[in-house]
Design an enzyme around this catalytic site. Structure first.
Site, PDB file in Angstrom:
ATOM      1  N   LEU A 294       5.064 -15.406  -9.589  1.00 47.95           N
ATOM      2  CA  LEU A 294       6.345 -17.014 -10.278  1.00 47.95           C
ATOM      3  C   LEU A 294       4.878 -18.515 -10.100  1.00 47.95           C
ATOM      4  CD1 LEU A 294       8.141 -17.980 -10.465  1.00 47.95           C
ATOM      5  CD2 LEU A 294       8.641 -18.913  -8.446  1.00 47.95           C
ATOM      6  N   TYR A 295       3.456 -18.051  -8.885  1.00 51.56           N
ATOM      7  CA  TYR A 295       3.085 -18.610  -8.526  1.00 51.56           C
ATOM      8  C   TYR A 295       1.718 -18.621 -10.647  1.00 51.56           C
ATOM      9  CZ  TYR A 295      -1.299 -21.189  -8.439  1.00 51.56           C
ATOM     10  OH  TYR A 295      -2.410 -22.118  -8.547  1.00 51.56           O
ATOM     11  N   ALA A 296       1.995 -17.385 -10.968  1.00 50.56           N
ATOM     12  CA  ALA A 296       0.877 -17.516 -12.108  1.00 50.56           C
ATOM     13  C   ALA A 296       1.781 -17.713 -13.167  1.00 50.56           C
ATOM     14  CB  ALA A 296       0.477 -16.023 -12.015  1.00 50.56           C
ATOM     15  N   THR A 298       4.183 -19.468 -13.001  1.00 51.09           N
ATOM     16  CA  THR A 298       4.327 -21.345 -13.203  1.00 51.09           C
ATOM     17  C   THR A 298       3.261 -22.170 -13.929  1.00 51.09           C
ATOM     18  OG1 THR A 298       3.878 -21.640 -11.347  1.00 51.09           O
ATOM     19  CG2 THR A 298       5.939 -21.833 -11.748  1.00 51.09           C
TER      20      THR A 298
END
Length: 483
Positions: A294-296, A298
């Protein structure tokens, strides 16, 4: 709902309320009731019954008593219904504001509040504005005035200090959340304050604060480093990534596009956008539509948002894809950092391996090299072409890899730390979990080298030696508490 003027004219009074122009004696025997749906609700009928005694009190008690007739009761019934309708709308509005304007319909934990709320301290006043102006004042010829978001973070601290050393104006902004030990951020803050950099405590989603800062200082550049970091934490608190990395970026861009003049913006993307890409080394031309976390996702969304604001509003935007940054004053959630802590404490450390005993490697990049890339991006950023939110011509849009170009297996990282700490690590070999981590990262930096003059000079043994020296001096050989 928009009413036509003729519906509100004097000749056509609203039908659901009696007016003084109407004769109550001429009301039809069966008048259509537009609040029929409300009357069918038993709770509302009960409230009406409780309010009945209020309607029986005359407006001038003691002077006269109106004759009680069926027509008067009907008029009172309509008046009571009007009151009930009014208060029902008021209560409905309050409920809407409470549930839809609040961050969450449930009570968040204290930790969640500190991480996601707009915990802006009180700001304003002559003394506060004086500190802001003083910190942002340019003190060298051809210097720039930079707003650094996330200034108390790892990269933000080093970039702010480097800008200040060369005479640029620097103002920091940070919300000091508790994703990791806030005392480390406070120590960085103290470090910057000694060099003349003031950090305003506030959230990047606090648009009023951002506008206030731009009203005080005409920033030429914004170094946007504030973000929710970390790959694994997204499985615990996904909302924090959307709040900071997407909504926060939009808040910053909204204020920048409305500023006059618009600043040039350099912001932190991430090497994680390459996701499941198997082509190495990673080039800016490679596909980035397969995020592994999810970090990637965003950060990839941030790159698309940057493109949109560049296209519509003429903002000059440069994205920097950092590759595993390490060094003094680093983040405690990074492997090199907690490996050092746990080795000194005699704890077992996890060494991940890919399927079929594959090697997990990272392109570790020393903080000083990252700072050089950030300053190079700021110095080569062209002016934005918009003014007051309106685009006047094509604007610069760039993205660069900032890495070391020399991936090192994680097992080798541990071996280097063992030599520097003079302590044997207790290794625990584990399979690479499906939590967003990828097997390897490797940067192609030819574009950054050509256009920014970027050239990393610190290898991993040298960089880790500097980190360990700082760690032992800051934490006292592991005796000082670190989270």
């Amino acid at each position: 709902m928009i009413f036509q003027r003729k519906e509100l004219s004097q000749t056509q009074p609203l039908k659901f309320l009696p007016t003084f122009r109407e004769n109550p004696r001429k009301l039809p025997a069966k008048q259509e009731n537009p609040n029929k749906g409300l009357l069918q609700n038993s709770k509302i009928l009960q409230v009406m019954s409780q309010m009945k005694h209020i309607d029986n009190i005359s407006s001038t008690p003691g002077k006269f008593k109106m004759e009680k007739s069926p027509h008067i009761h009907r008029l009172r019934w309509h008046s009571s219904l009007a009151k009930l309708t009014f208060w029902s709308l008021v209560f409905s509005g309050l409920i809407f504001i409470f549930f839809y304007r609040s961050p969450s319909s449930s009570s968040p934990t204290p930790s969640d509040l500190s991480r996601r709320s707009l915990r802006t301290n009180s700001y304003g006043g002559p003394a506060w504005e004086k500190r802001v102006r003083s910190s942002a004042r340019v003190r060298s010829n051809n210097g720039i005035s930079v707003l650094v978001t996330g200034a108390a973070g790892f990269v933000g601290t080093h970039v702010s200090a480097a800008l200040k050393r060369r005479g640029d104006g620097v103002l920091g902004l940070d919300n000091f959340n508790d994703y990791y030990d806030p005392s480390l951020k406070r120590a960085r803050q103290a470090l910057l304050e000694r060099s003349g950099v003031y950090i305003v405590e506030g959230d990047i989603n606090d648009v009023s604060l951002l506008k206030k800062l731009f009203d005080i200082v005409a920033f030429t550049h914004v170094m946007h480093l504030a973000a929710q970091a970390g790959v694994r934490y997204a499985m615990e608190n996904p909302g924090s990534y959307v709040h900071s990395n997407i909504a926060g970026l939009v808040s910053v861009l909204e204020v920048c596009k409305s500023a006059n003049p618009q600043p040039a913006i350099v912001w932190a993307s991430s090497s994680s956008v390459y996701g499941l890409n198997t082509k190495v080394p990673f080039s800016e031309r490679d596909r980035t539509d397969q995020p592994a976390s999810l970090y990637a996702a965003t950060k990839k969304a941030g790159e698309e948002i940057a493109h949109t604001y560049n296209h519509i509003y003429g903002l000059s935007l440069t994205g920097l894809r950092f590759f595993t940054v390490y060094g003094p004053w680093g983040r405690p959630d990074m492997a090199y950092f907690f490996f050092t802590r746990d080795i000194l404490k005699g704890k077992s450390i996890p060494i991940f391996e890919a399927p079929n005993h594959g090697t997990v490697a990272r392109d570790f990049t020393y903080i000083d090299d990252i700072v050089k890339g950030c300053l190079g991006a700021l110095d080569t950023a062209q002016k934005s072409t918009g003014s007051g939110g309106k685009k006047k011509g094509p604007a610069q849009l760039r993205v660069y890899n900032l890495g070391n170009t020399s991936p090192v297996p994680v097992s080798d990282l541990v071996s280097i730390l063992e030599r520097l700490l003079k302590v044997k690590a207790k290794r625990s070999i584990m399979k690479l979990p499906r939590n967003g981590d990828v097997q390897f990262t490797h940067a192609n930096i030819s574009l950054a080298h050509r256009e920014l003059g970027y050239k990393p000079t610190t290898d991993l043994p040298t960089g880790l030696k500097k980190f360990v020296h700082w760690y032992l001096s800051y934490y006292g050989n592991g005796k000082k508490s670190v989270q």
